[in-house]
Design an enzyme around this catalytic site. Structure first.
Site, mmCIF file in Angstrom:
data_model
loop_
_atom_site.group_PDB
_atom_site.id
_atom_site.type_symbol
_atom_site.label_atom_id
_atom_site.label_comp_id
_atom_site.label_asym_id
_atom_site.label_seq_id
_atom_site.Cartn_x
_atom_site.Cartn_y
_atom_site.Cartn_z
ATOM 1 C CE1 TYR A 54 -41.329 75.694 -13.208
ATOM 2 C CE2 TYR A 54 -40.468 77.648 -12.095
ATOM 3 C CZ TYR A 54 -40.339 76.314 -12.452
ATOM 4 O OH TYR A 54 -39.236 75.591 -12.045
ATOM 5 N N GLY A 61 -38.890 72.627 -13.488
ATOM 6 C CA GLY A 61 -37.796 72.335 -14.392
ATOM 7 C C GLY A 61 -38.301 71.813 -15.716
#
Length: 513
Positions: A54, A61
């Site tokens: 990530y 998001g």
């Protein structure tokens, strides 16, 4: 010029104010540069692996499930900055933007963000060149940090968008960087995200509000003492032994400040005169240390929260010392948002009690012998009648601003970010509250000094005389027929805002809390 060196262990409130308001020069320590290089090596190694990480090789998001191929990652980082720079409304003050930029650099320098040393150097260079990105009032929900405000700053680092130059003129950021000899950054994996994910705007505003309120609380103790004196009240309620049996430190500090100002007064202690018998003074006078003291203790709690946040590395994901890159929720602004709202409540109450004291000075039925509205020829002159209206309007607005922003939350990012802090909004309204409180204290000062001068035949305390002399020297006129009042009030406001009231009194009283 003063230089602030940014290391890996956070920063101080004093350094934030030096950079934001004093234009202090910023440098990165060797320790910080080494930590930046170590963390970047971890990110580079992860970026080379096929597994998605990530912020490094994924979207953000609600789009975090998409794996981004290596050839698109630089574009991804540019795009997050461009798309998130979506603020609207009036420009945010220069000092707020400088605080925000400096605090983001503080987190970057911690070595937990994975940003390259060259990007951190560019951040410092932009601050040192006096280039200030145009940041707008609206765009932050306080989670994931102050996204839109920080994005506008990151956009400047890329040489895009608008910024204010050192001469105060707003121009394209690319032109300003070129004139300063600063090369725009080309963002790589993780860097766009790392520049946006922080509580830096709300924290910067908290730090500056704490500094301003510290001076204002001392100023309010002085004006409360002047009002007590003008009303011929008793200083016996300020005795330290009375406050020792209710051991709130702020209360004792405020009472001690008031007692120091009133030392040697010839006006206090007349509350039992036969011509105007009083058992005790009104709450707004007698309870001044309790109310201001509770506010002082609120300041102390908020300063503790600020100190913890100043020592923090706020980002997501973060690079840990053992080489892991982990996601977290440290960008959530709740700790800062709560104390910003708490301060607005305390400030509103301090403004409220100061206005009640002012109103008492102007009411001939409660002022114990002062002329109506402190007018020269009441009826022909209105005196300070409408000054109190202005003060009351300011107090009313402060009460509205005391409604907590942090009690609200509005979901965003397709319900991925489904609980937000609204800390930026709490900070913005607190700035207005601090401005209003300054004006309220200035009006009490204006009324109290005039009232003391109207007590003919009685000698005020030496500290009171020093305050009156200083405020008159600053262009704030004393008793007399009606005149254009706004310039006097503006001069009193500037006097309080600059800290000149405290500076005028302390040579007589010694240092006040």
């Amino acid at each position: 010029m003063h230089t602030v060196v940014v290391g890996t262990s956070g920063t101080t409130a004093e350094d934030v104010i030096a950079v934001a308001r004093g234009n202090a020069r910023v440098e990165l320590s060797d320790e910080a540069l080494a930590a930046l290089a170590r963390a970047r090596a971890v990110v580079d190694a992860l970026a080379a692996k096929p597994e998605p990480v990530y912020g490094v090789s994924t979207g953000f998001g609600a789009l975090a499930s998409r794996h981004i191929s290596p050839e698109l990652r630089a574009q991804l980082q540019r795009n997050i900055v461009r798309s998130h720079a979506a603020g609207m409304g009036p420009r945010v003050e220069r000092e707020v933007v400088r605080a925000l930029m400096f605090l983001r650099l503080k987190t970057v320098a911690s070595g937990h963000t994975g940003v390259r040393p060259s990007v951190a150097r560019t951040m410092a260079d932009v601050l040192n060149a006096g280039i200030t990105p145009v940041v707008h009032e609206y765009g932050s929900l306080g989670c994931s940090g102050d996204l839109a405000p920080l994005s506008h700053c990151a956009l400047t680092l890329m040489g895009e968008g608008d910024a204010e130059g050192p001469d105060g003129t707003v121009r394209p950021a690319g032109e300003l960087l070129a004139e300063a000899g600063i090369e725009p950054v080309e963002l790589r994996e993780k860097e766009g995200l790392a520049l946006l994910n922080g509580t830096d705007g709300m924290l910067g505003m908290l730090v500056m509000a704490l500094a301003d309120l510290a001076t204002l609380y001392t100023s309010a103790d002085i004006t409360a003492a002047l009002t007590l004196e003008a009303l011929l009240g008793t200083e016996k309620v300020l005795a330290p032994e009375l406050h020792a049996i209710r051991p709130h430190p702020g209360q004792s500090a405020s009472a001690a400040n008031m007692a120091a100002v009133l030392q040697g007064s010839g006006l206090t202690g007349h509350f039992q005169d036969e011509s105007a018998p009083r058992v005790q003074d009104a709450y707004s006078v007698r309870c001044a240390p309790q109310v201001a003291g509770a506010g002082r203790d609120t300041l102390a709690h908020a300063a503790l929260v600020a100190s913890r946040e100043l020592a923090a590395a706020v980002d997501n994901p973060v690079v840990l010392a053992d080489g892991r890159v982990e996601s977290n929720g440290n960008f959530h602004g709740a700790p800062v948002a709560y104390v910003l709202d708490f301060l607005a409540i305390a400030a509103a109450d301090l403004g409220s009690i100061a206005e009640r004291r002012t109103d008492r000075l102007l009411d001939k039925n409660r002022s114990h012998g002062l002329p109506p509205f402190l007018a020269d020829d009441a009826g022909v002159d209105s005196g300070l009648m409408i000054a109190q209206y202005t003060q009351a309007a300011l107090v009313s607005e402060m009460k509205r601003l005391a409604v907590p922003a942090s009690a609200d939350s509005i979901p965003s990012s397709a319900m991925q970010e489904d609980h937000v802090s609204m800390g930026w909004s709490a900070a913005r309204k607190l700035r207005t509250s601090v401005d209003n409180l300054t004006r309220i204290v200035a009006i009490e000062l204006y009324a109290a000094t005039r009232a003391i001068e109207l007590r003919h035949g009685l000698t005020p305390a030496p500290a009171s005389r020093a305050a009156i002399a200083a405020v008159r020297a600053a262009g704030v006129q004393g008793p007399g027929p009606d005149r254009f009042l706004a310039p006097d009030l503006a001069a009193a406001d500037a006097f309080v805002r600059s800290g000149a009231l405290v500076a005028a009194v302390e040579p007589v009283t010694g240092p006040l809390a």
